[in-house]
Each structure stands twice: as structure tokens, then as C-alpha cells.
Design an enzyme around this catalytic site. Structure first.
Site, PDB file in Angstrom:
ATOM      1  N   ASN A  16      50.756  35.374  34.828  1.00 26.70           N
ATOM      2  CA  ASN A  16      49.904  35.087  35.986  1.00 26.70           C
ATOM      3  C   ASN A  16      50.512  33.993  36.853  1.00 26.70           C
ATOM      4  O   ASN A  16      50.418  34.044  38.079  1.00 26.70           O
ATOM      5  CB  ASN A  16      48.493  34.694  35.522  1.00 26.70           C
ATOM      6  CG  ASN A  16      47.647  35.910  35.229  1.00 26.70           C
ATOM      7  OD1 ASN A  16      47.271  36.647  36.133  1.00 26.70           O
ATOM      8  ND2 ASN A  16      47.380  36.155  33.950  1.00 26.70           N
ATOM      9  N   ASN A 111      39.631  30.117  37.370  1.00 25.60           N
ATOM     10  CA  ASN A 111      40.154  30.697  36.125  1.00 25.60           C
ATOM     11  C   ASN A 111      40.225  32.208  36.284  1.00 25.60           C
ATOM     12  O   ASN A 111      39.382  32.805  36.952  1.00 25.60           O
ATOM     13  CB  ASN A 111      39.200  30.352  34.975  1.00 25.60           C
ATOM     14  CG  ASN A 111      39.638  30.962  33.651  1.00 25.60           C
ATOM     15  OD1 ASN A 111      40.799  30.843  33.247  1.00 25.60           O
ATOM     16  ND2 ASN A 111      38.720  31.639  32.968  1.00 25.60           N
ATOM     17  N   HIS A 113      39.936  35.621  34.095  1.00 23.82           N
ATOM     18  CA  HIS A 113      39.465  36.109  32.789  1.00 23.82           C
ATOM     19  C   HIS A 113      39.666  37.626  32.737  1.00 23.82           C
ATOM     20  O   HIS A 113      39.326  38.328  33.695  1.00 23.82           O
ATOM     21  CB  HIS A 113      37.988  35.751  32.594  1.00 23.82           C
ATOM     22  CG  HIS A 113      37.484  36.185  31.260  1.00 23.82           C
ATOM     23  ND1 HIS A 113      37.759  35.491  30.103  1.00 23.82           N
ATOM     24  CD2 HIS A 113      36.769  37.275  30.886  1.00 23.82           C
ATOM     25  CE1 HIS A 113      37.235  36.126  29.080  1.00 23.82           C
ATOM     26  NE2 HIS A 113      36.622  37.214  29.523  1.00 23.82           N
TER      27      HIS A 113
HETATM   28  C1  GAR Z   1      45.776  36.699  30.610  1.00 23.39           C
HETATM   29  O1  GAR Z   1      45.380  38.003  30.306  1.00 23.39           O
HETATM   30  C2  GAR Z   1      44.571  35.857  30.978  1.00 23.39           C
HETATM   31  O2  GAR Z   1      43.599  36.561  31.713  1.00 23.39           O
HETATM   32  C3  GAR Z   1      44.043  35.518  29.614  1.00 23.39           C
HETATM   33  O3  GAR Z   1      45.201  35.259  28.845  1.00 23.39           O
HETATM   34  C4  GAR Z   1      46.312  35.985  29.368  1.00 23.39           C
HETATM   35  C5  GAR Z   1      47.439  35.015  29.677  1.00 23.39           C
HETATM   36  O4  GAR Z   1      48.610  35.676  30.061  1.00 23.39           O
HETATM   37  N1  GAR Z   1      43.152  34.384  29.702  1.00 23.39           N
HETATM   38  C6  GAR Z   1      42.059  34.245  28.957  1.00 23.39           C
HETATM   39  O5  GAR Z   1      41.741  35.040  28.084  1.00 23.39           O
HETATM   40  C7  GAR Z   1      41.226  33.019  29.254  1.00 23.39           C
HETATM   41  N2  GAR Z   1      39.890  33.169  28.735  1.00 23.39           N
HETATM   42  P1  GAR Z   1      49.778  34.946  30.872  1.00 23.39           P
HETATM   43  O6  GAR Z   1      50.138  33.643  30.142  1.00 23.39           O
HETATM   44  O7  GAR Z   1      50.918  35.927  30.806  1.00 23.39           O
HETATM   45  O8  GAR Z   1      49.310  34.691  32.275  1.00 23.39           O
END
Ligand code: GAR
Length: 206
Positions: A16, A111, A113
Site C-alpha cells: 500500500n 487507515n 482495512h
Molecule cells: C493490507 O491488506 C492492509 O489492508 C491490511 O494489511 C495488509 C498490509 O499489506 N491491514 C489491516 O488488516 C489493518 N487492520 P501491505 O504491507 O502490503 O500494505
């Protein structure tokens, strides 16, 4: 007018974060600039992504602060102050931030989610667990949500959502990938631009 100064908080792979860096390069994000990346894990790959893009990085790790939540949050606040941050973006940030922290930045923390809130969110729902829960429940549509962060986990005002259809043979991993690609990497940069612009415009009116 000066752009909104953004800090991106990460804990892991940082896909992200990469979407935000790419959106800044392509001009989707034009009202804000990523001034620093803060990781809660010293070995997060996202730190490499930030360095490759020439963005300053900081590590604030609770474990290395004797597990103290207070020192952890103060460590983050110190970095935010040092960089003059106006918008905090949680992008795969897996640590809890208490009211002590969130109340300092009302409508200044967003954030992403990986579900359509209010489904599969709140305490215990993070990362792959969210997609496991969606598949276990048998929903036909899931997606991603970008929202403001307040003292209620995943409970702040919703900024954007995007649905993603579940396929018959989905695994938590395949679903996670598709939700990221089709939803998270799109609505996080768009939300970031929207809120950055609102903050920038509000500065102009002062
Ligand atoms: C993503 O899918 C994000 O939406 C989730 O963790 C992943 C991180 O990926 N976040 C949560 O679950 C927060 N509650 P990334 O490090 O590759 O961006």
C-alpha cells in the site's frame, strides 16, 4: 500553497505504501507529499521501498522499547513533530494505537482495512485473518475501506469503499491479493489525495 505533509506508518511488505509512492509520482496525489515512513518493525520490506523512493524512514518498535505502549506512541509522536506531519496514513500498520494517541489527531489519521466495514473488522481482524473470516462466513462480496481512525478499532468515519467479488475457488491468499489490487491500492491513494486537499484548502482559508 504548501502541500499537506504525510507520514505513512507500516509494519510489513508495504504494497500500500508502494501504491502511495506510485500515486505521488503519477500525480494522483498532488495535494500532499510523503515526508516520512515510520515502521513498527525494523525488518519491514516497506522500509526498502521508501529508501528506493528517497523518502526518509524511521523505526519505532514497541519490543525495542521494553514493550511500553507509552514510549512507543511517544516515539511516533516525536517523529511526527520533527517532520511537521499533518496527515498520518496507516498502511498495513499492525500495532494498536490507544486513545492517548488518536485523540491528538482528530480526522488526521486514515487507515485502509481489507473488508467492507462494518463486516470483518475491529479487534483481532487484521491481515489474512480478515479474508479467512469472509470466506468462512460465505459472503459473495467483500472489498476494502478507507476510514478515519478514532478510539474505536475500525470505527471512524468512512472515507471510501470499493467492493470485490468473491470467486468459487478463492483461498484467503488469493482473495487478499485481489482485494489489494482491485480495491486497496486504488482507494488508499484517492482518499489520501482527498484528505490532503481538504487540509491544504483549510490552510489557505486561515
Ligand atoms: C493490507 O491488506 C492492509 O489492508 C491490511 O494489511 C495488509 C498490509 O499489506 N491491514 C489491516 O488488516 C489493518 N487492520 P501491505 O504491507 O502490503 O500494505
Amino acid at each position: 500553497m504548501t502541500k499537506t505533509k504525510i507520514a505513512v506508518l507500516i509494519s510489513g511488505g508495504g504494497t500500500n505504501l508502494q501504491a502511495l509512492i506510485d500515486a505521488q509520482k503519477s500525480g494522483i496525489i498532488k495535494s500532499g507529499e510523503i515526508a516520512c515512513v515510520i515502521s513498527s518493525q525494523p525488518d519491514a520490506y516497506g522500509l526498502t521501498r521508501a529508501k528506493n523512493a528517497g523518502i526518509p524512514t524511521e523505526v519505532v518498535c514497541k519490543r525495542l522499547l521494553n514493550g511500553s505502549q507509552e514510549l512507543f506512541e511517544q516515539g511516533i509522536i516525536d517523529v511526527l513533530d520533527r517532520f511537521g506531519i499533518e496527515l498520518i496514513v496507516l498502511a498495513g500498520f499492525m500495532s494498536i494505537l490507544t486513545e492517548n494517541f488518536t485523540s491528538r489527531y482528530p480526522e488526521r489519521i486514515i487507515n485502509v482495512h481489507p473488508s467492507l466495514i462494518p463486516s470483518f473488522c475491529g479487534k483481532g481482524f487484521y491481515g489474512l485473518r480478515v479474508h479467512e473470516a469472509a470466506l468462512e462466513y460465505g459472503v459473495k462480496v467483500t472489498g476494502a475501506t478507507v476510514h478515519f481512525v478514532n478510539e474505536i478499532p475500525d470505527g471512524g468515519r468512512i472515507i471510501m469503499q470499493k467492493p470485490v467479488a468473491i470467486r468459487k475457488n478463492d483461498t484467503p491468499e488469493s482473495l487478499q491479493k485481489r482485494v489489494m489490487k482491485q480495491a486497496e491500492w486504488k482507494i488508499l491513494p484517492l482518499s489520501c489525495e482527498k484528505v490532503s486537499k481538504e487540509i491544504m484548502d483549510a490552510k489557505g482559508k486561515k
